[in-house]
Design an enzyme around this catalytic site. Structure first.
Site, mmCIF file in Angstrom:
data_model
loop_
_atom_site.group_PDB
_atom_site.id
_atom_site.type_symbol
_atom_site.label_atom_id
_atom_site.label_comp_id
_atom_site.label_asym_id
_atom_site.label_seq_id
_atom_site.Cartn_x
_atom_site.Cartn_y
_atom_site.Cartn_z
ATOM 1 N N ASP A 53 -45.364 -37.492 0.238
ATOM 2 C CA ASP A 53 -45.173 -36.112 0.386
ATOM 3 C C ASP A 53 -45.320 -35.727 1.831
ATOM 4 O O ASP A 53 -46.346 -35.504 2.272
ATOM 5 C CB ASP A 53 -46.260 -35.535 -0.362
ATOM 6 C CG ASP A 53 -46.151 -33.980 -0.269
ATOM 7 O OD1 ASP A 53 -45.124 -33.328 0.328
ATOM 8 O OD2 ASP A 53 -46.893 -33.320 -0.945
ATOM 9 N N GLU A 133 -56.697 -44.122 30.166
ATOM 10 C CA GLU A 133 -58.364 -44.170 30.213
ATOM 11 C C GLU A 133 -58.852 -43.462 28.877
ATOM 12 O O GLU A 133 -58.578 -42.228 29.005
ATOM 13 C CB GLU A 133 -58.910 -43.517 31.585
ATOM 14 C CG GLU A 133 -58.175 -44.335 32.741
ATOM 15 C CD GLU A 133 -58.699 -43.587 34.102
ATOM 16 O OE1 GLU A 133 -59.645 -42.689 33.858
ATOM 17 O OE2 GLU A 133 -58.286 -43.740 35.249
ATOM 18 N N GLU A 135 -62.155 -41.632 27.404
ATOM 19 C CA GLU A 135 -63.238 -41.037 27.595
ATOM 20 C C GLU A 135 -63.661 -40.363 26.411
ATOM 21 O O GLU A 135 -62.837 -39.950 25.788
ATOM 22 C CB GLU A 135 -63.265 -39.919 28.795
ATOM 23 C CG GLU A 135 -62.990 -40.595 30.352
ATOM 24 C CD GLU A 135 -63.042 -39.345 31.327
ATOM 25 O OE1 GLU A 135 -63.087 -39.797 32.417
ATOM 26 O OE2 GLU A 135 -62.911 -38.218 31.091
ATOM 27 N N GLU A 215 -69.816 -43.073 31.644
ATOM 28 C CA GLU A 215 -69.352 -42.112 32.345
ATOM 29 C C GLU A 215 -70.339 -41.053 32.729
ATOM 30 O O GLU A 215 -71.535 -41.173 32.417
ATOM 31 C CB GLU A 215 -68.127 -41.299 31.473
ATOM 32 C CG GLU A 215 -66.955 -41.554 32.072
ATOM 33 C CD GLU A 215 -66.393 -41.124 33.622
ATOM 34 O OE1 GLU A 215 -67.314 -40.383 33.981
ATOM 35 O OE2 GLU A 215 -65.436 -41.516 33.985
ATOM 36 N N GLU A 223 -66.473 -44.598 28.880
ATOM 37 C CA GLU A 223 -65.177 -44.747 29.498
ATOM 38 C C GLU A 223 -64.507 -46.211 29.227
ATOM 39 O O GLU A 223 -65.403 -47.108 29.483
ATOM 40 C CB GLU A 223 -64.971 -44.352 30.893
ATOM 41 C CG GLU A 223 -63.070 -44.500 31.149
ATOM 42 C CD GLU A 223 -62.706 -44.206 32.537
ATOM 43 O OE1 GLU A 223 -62.245 -44.945 33.202
ATOM 44 O OE2 GLU A 223 -63.262 -43.015 32.998
ATOM 45 N N HIS A 272 -56.937 -39.693 31.197
ATOM 46 C CA HIS A 272 -56.080 -39.712 32.282
ATOM 47 C C HIS A 272 -54.976 -40.793 31.909
ATOM 48 O O HIS A 272 -55.348 -41.663 31.311
ATOM 49 C CB HIS A 272 -56.755 -40.123 33.584
ATOM 50 C CG HIS A 272 -58.028 -39.267 33.931
ATOM 51 N ND1 HIS A 272 -59.149 -39.845 34.364
ATOM 52 C CD2 HIS A 272 -58.085 -38.021 33.557
ATOM 53 C CE1 HIS A 272 -60.154 -38.816 34.462
ATOM 54 N NE2 HIS A 272 -59.517 -37.813 33.955
ATOM 55 N N ARG A 343 -59.639 -36.252 42.780
ATOM 56 C CA ARG A 343 -59.582 -35.843 41.503
ATOM 57 C C ARG A 343 -59.655 -34.437 40.926
ATOM 58 O O ARG A 343 -59.608 -34.234 39.794
ATOM 59 C CB ARG A 343 -61.012 -36.687 41.200
ATOM 60 C CG ARG A 343 -60.767 -38.145 40.873
ATOM 61 C CD ARG A 343 -61.962 -38.817 40.500
ATOM 62 N NE ARG A 343 -61.913 -40.286 40.087
ATOM 63 C CZ ARG A 343 -61.820 -41.114 41.227
ATOM 64 N NH1 ARG A 343 -61.575 -40.835 42.482
ATOM 65 N NH2 ARG A 343 -61.515 -42.490 40.564
ATOM 66 N N GLU A 362 -51.472 -40.616 38.430
ATOM 67 C CA GLU A 362 -52.053 -40.320 37.222
ATOM 68 C C GLU A 362 -52.055 -38.873 36.777
ATOM 69 O O GLU A 362 -52.076 -38.093 37.992
ATOM 70 C CB GLU A 362 -53.635 -41.016 36.996
ATOM 71 C CG GLU A 362 -54.626 -40.238 37.570
ATOM 72 C CD GLU A 362 -55.940 -40.652 37.625
ATOM 73 O OE1 GLU A 362 -56.117 -40.927 36.394
ATOM 74 O OE2 GLU A 362 -56.649 -40.285 38.633
ATOM 75 N N ARG A 364 -53.982 -36.305 35.082
ATOM 76 C CA ARG A 364 -55.513 -35.988 34.824
ATOM 77 C C ARG A 364 -56.061 -34.975 33.876
ATOM 78 O O ARG A 364 -57.075 -34.876 33.315
ATOM 79 C CB ARG A 364 -56.135 -35.795 36.151
ATOM 80 C CG ARG A 364 -56.323 -37.031 37.156
ATOM 81 C CD ARG A 364 -57.035 -36.681 38.526
ATOM 82 N NE ARG A 364 -58.478 -36.362 38.214
ATOM 83 C CZ ARG A 364 -59.164 -37.474 37.957
ATOM 84 N NH1 ARG A 364 -58.974 -38.519 37.569
ATOM 85 N NH2 ARG A 364 -60.568 -37.003 37.845
#
Length: 477
Positions: A53, A133, A135, A215, A223, A272, A343, A362, A364
């Site tokens: 369904d 990555e 986390e 982390e 992580e 990330h 970052r 990356e 982020r």
């Protein structure tokens, strides 16, 4: 894992498999599943599929909800969490038709397939390799309630600083300070062995692990970063990784959440996404003469992602909780810009990735509440649009900003565009800016409409419920 039906049956016979489990992703990004005895798995299953369904998956209307899924035997893995020996594989959604069924255009896995095919058709590249990555938090106890007369949640983690004064049970004193968990060592890092077992399990299921560590978040934030792979394959592996991580923790008496912001005042959990493009096996993002070693195409790709970032966030950050993470002060990006080794930028170029095959960047802001097939596809489509339109990120005012954005003056900060501050803002952006997703018929217009409609209902439900903090702030007025 397998190429033919006979390969599957030989494995089942050799390993005593008794059940075959099929996993399909619903629109919102959750795996659903259905199992059959191994003796019911026939060659016709791979041609005609198994009925289900579709309306309960968020796809089809109730009046036209009969659909089938066809197993992809290349995704098959042995399920380590079932008492009955079980082989698990992903299914693709098909529409029932004559003379042959055809792929359902709103199936997230189908969209990822079309995104890769569209990339090849442009001649720009034939492969996008990504490395996510993961986390997440590991807790020992979680309760939550949403009733008309009572609402709230409670979380506990053995190593959390709030347990420093625990006197009812034995307390050995090694607690992790607020936002003090980054790369913390034993004995504070009491989850090291669990994390290692998670990584071994990922490796055993063909998800190569780059590294793992504790982390920033003190109450059990971890992580695991995995190696790169093709985009759709990594969407499959993202779903499998979450399944393995959550079930192993559950098996060992703990609970895992990929929620972006489960704890106020602690670090949030992102996902990330590192990425780079290849054509005929050669990287196209490297140019030693370019900014940070990036080619013109790489910068244009960045330009496209940043240009469309507010709309892309509707897929990469699709929960109301996502925007409780995207706030200043927690290493979560809030500014639409790019930079090297920074970052605080939405797009970060790793300074350590210097060789042609490693040159990448990356994204982020993404988090693991996303449907990975839709999120990764949206990022790819935005980047391809940037290359096609030759979007220059510097000319658009996106940087590079090789400074800590949080330390800029207010005047300088106002020059940098910000990410949406809520799910509703991201959905507004998607409504206004989604032509890049429609290119090549990759994202169906109807899917975007359904997505916006469903996500607005989610946001409205959250906004309609009184918040405990409102009682603290307004009860006595």
């Amino acid at each position: 894992m397998f190429k033919t039906y006979d390969d599957v049956m030989s494995f089942c016979k050799e390993h005593g498999i008794q059940m075959i489990d099929f996993k399909m992703i619903d629109l919102m990004g959750r795996w659903r599943h259905l199992g059959i005895p191994v003796g019911r798995f026939k060659p016709d299953t791979l041609r005609y599929g198994i009925g289900f369904d579709g309306s309960n998956y968020g796809f089809a209307p109730v009046e036209n909800s009969d659909m089938v899924f066809i197993p992809d035997i290349t995704t098959a893995v042995f399920d380590p969490f079932t008492e009955v020996p079980t082989l698990s594989m992903i299914g693709d959604v098909f529409v029932i038709a004559q003379p042959e069924n055809y792929r359902f255009e709103q199936d997230p896995r189908s969209i990822a397939f079309k995104a890769e095919e569209y990339m090849k058709s442009t001649g720009i590249a034939d492969e996008m390799r990504i490395g996510p990555e993961y986390e997440f938090y590991v807790f020992d106890h979680v309760t939550y309630e949403n009733s008309p007369h009572r609402t709230g949640f409670s979380i506990d983690a053995e190593q959390a600083i709030w347990n420093g004064g625990e006197n009812e049970f034995q307390n050995l004193g090694y607690k992790i300070p607020l936002k003090g968990g980054y790369h913390i060592g034993p004995p504070q890092d009491i989850l090291y062995d669990l994390r290692s077992r998670m990584c071994v399990l990922l490796e055993e299921n063909n998800i190569p692990v780059k590294y793992h560590h504790h982390e920033v978040g003190g109450p059990g934030q971890l992580e695991i970063e995995v190696e790169f792979g093709p985009m759709r394959e990594m969407a499959d592996k993202t779903m499998l990784a979450k399944y393995l991580i959550k079930n192993l923790a559950f098996q060992e008496g703990k609970t895992v959440t990929f929620m972006p912001k489960p704890l106020f005042g602690e670090a949030g959990s992102g996902m990330h996404v590192h990425m780079h493009l290849f054509k005929n096996g050669k990287p196209i993002f490297h140019d030693e003469k370019g900014y940070s070693g990036l080619s013109k195409k790489a910068l244009n790709f960045i330009g496209g992602v940043l240009k469309h970032a507010p709309a892309v966030l509707a897929f990469t950050n699709p929960s109301t909780n996502s925007y409780k993470r995207l706030i200043p002060g927690y290493e979560a990006p809030v500014s639409v810009c790019f930079a090297t080794a920074n970052r605080s930028a939405v797009i970060r170029v790793p300074a350590y990735a210097k060789s042609p095959n490693q040159k990448r960047f990356e994204f982020r802001s993404a988090d693991a509440t996303c449907n990975p097939y839709l999120a990764y596809s949206a990022i790819l489509m935005a980047g391809l649009d940037g290359i096609k339109r030759k979007i220059d990120p510097t000319a658009e005012g996106f940087g590079p900003y090789d400074v800590n954005l949080y330390t800029l003056s207010k005047e300088e900060q106002t020059k940098i565009k910000g990410l949406p501050k809520s799910l509703d803002e991201a959905l507004d952006a998607l409504e206004k800016d989604h032509e890049f997703l429609l290119a090549g018929g990759v994202f169906p217009q109807r899917l975007i409409e359904i997505w916006i409609e469903n996500k607005r209902k989610e946001a409205r439900r959250i906004n309609d419920i009184p918040h405990p903090l409102e009682f603290e702030m307004y009860y006595d007025l």
